[in-house]
Scaffold this motif. Sequence first.
Motif, mmCIF file in Angstrom:
data_model
loop_
_atom_site.group_PDB
_atom_site.id
_atom_site.type_symbol
_atom_site.label_atom_id
_atom_site.label_comp_id
_atom_site.label_asym_id
_atom_site.label_seq_id
_atom_site.Cartn_x
_atom_site.Cartn_y
_atom_site.Cartn_z
ATOM 1 N N HIS A 1 -10.336 8.372 -2.895
ATOM 2 C CA HIS A 1 -9.545 7.675 -2.054
ATOM 3 C C HIS A 1 -8.328 8.298 -2.148
ATOM 4 O O HIS A 1 -7.625 8.421 -3.200
ATOM 5 C CB HIS A 1 -9.290 6.114 -2.308
ATOM 6 N N ALA B 1 -4.302 7.953 -1.596
ATOM 7 C CA ALA B 1 -3.233 6.848 -1.563
ATOM 8 C C ALA B 1 -1.965 7.470 -1.700
ATOM 9 O O ALA B 1 -1.341 8.009 -2.953
ATOM 10 C CB ALA B 1 -3.574 6.039 -2.808
ATOM 11 N N ALA B 2 -1.059 7.444 -0.602
ATOM 12 C CA ALA B 2 0.362 8.033 -0.658
ATOM 13 C C ALA B 2 0.159 9.577 -1.113
ATOM 14 O O ALA B 2 -0.772 10.403 -0.915
ATOM 15 C CB ALA B 2 1.203 7.263 -1.570
ATOM 16 N N THR B 3 0.963 9.916 -2.168
ATOM 17 C CA THR B 3 0.863 11.328 -2.756
ATOM 18 C C THR B 3 -0.393 11.501 -3.572
ATOM 19 O O THR B 3 -0.523 12.683 -4.102
ATOM 20 C CB THR B 3 2.246 11.530 -3.576
ATOM 21 N N HIS B 4 -1.005 10.634 -3.763
ATOM 22 C CA HIS B 4 -1.933 10.575 -5.099
ATOM 23 C C HIS B 4 -3.354 10.547 -4.428
ATOM 24 O O HIS B 4 -3.810 10.355 -3.316
ATOM 25 C CB HIS B 4 -1.909 9.743 -6.220
#
Lengths: 179, 179
Positions: free
Chosen positions: B144, B146-149
């Motif tokens: 998944h 999620a933002a920068t990660h």
Amino acid sequence: MRHEDPERLTEHVIASPPSPADRDAYRSLVAAAAKTVALLSTTSGGWDHVVPVTDFLSVSYDPPTMLVSVYGLSRIAEAIDESGGWALSILTSEQRAVAERFHDPGGPLVGLLDNTPHHRRAAGEPVVIAGCLAWFRLRTVAAHDAATHRLYVGGVVAMGRAGAIAQRPLLREHGVYRD
Amino acid sequence: MRHEDPERLTEHVIASPPSPADRDAYRSLVAAAAKTVALLSTTSGGWDHVVPVTDFLSVSYDPPTMLVSVYGLSRIAEAIDESGGWALSILTSEQRAVAERFHDPGGPLVGLLDNTPHHRRAAGEPVVIAGCLAWFRLRTVAAHDAATHRLYVGGVVAMGRAGAIAQRPLLREHGVYRD
């Protein structure tokens, strides 16, 4: 080169589906990781929900984003699904007794916070535990089911300190607190 | 009741989009959580990739499932996407120097493991760091963003010990190791 002795490597292969022995072995091995303890809080239907968690992490700095993993069929998961928001209060090494107060996931919601000093910035917002090391208030931006658990990814909307006296976090390791 | 003093609560509201000051304040606050250090490893295209991580957790006991969060544009994310598998070696308090060897995410892959005793059960499998506290080999079951990660959820296929001498995990707190 004592570390290179291949006989020192043990290997436990997980069956599919995993046996009770597999699950027990996994639980024992993974408990070797020390984890910081926080209280996860949310409000839903006028009730406060508070549970201790160790399975949370910082996902991103930009924007500030965190993740928490909770049992998918738990009352707090249902409450977070309903409210769309939650808070994390990272406990200090002096707050072991605070964590223990919230160990029963099915305990009564009436009077839940009566003996726990806390802050609430506005009605309907999740509480922040007084004296914690750091607190974060989040809005859920994604939720993912993973095996028995549900992963909530949240964007941080506000955060701060709450008058911590101790400077070290409360840790849990091998299923017990280390303070 | 010193903990109840509302003046002890500080609040930093995150702007949208977050300012550099917001990000810095978040980074500083969230670093208060102590985290266990592991080495994340995978193999892709015949190369080993190894990076230190603190952002991992156990998701479920049934089936044994873990999660690791890595920067989405990193070389190791690309390698995990390609290989579909990874390993975590939880380091001991004596293995700080081992972690430091892998701090440069863009360092050369040639000779990456030359000075680090390790185990590999079969060709193409990710390495396990010798002397670690516990190791886990996983197959990715979900990923998944999620933002920068990028969050990788993995099912544990095998796990074990690797001859650890020290019995405590290596911790990182406020951006530094505690051994």
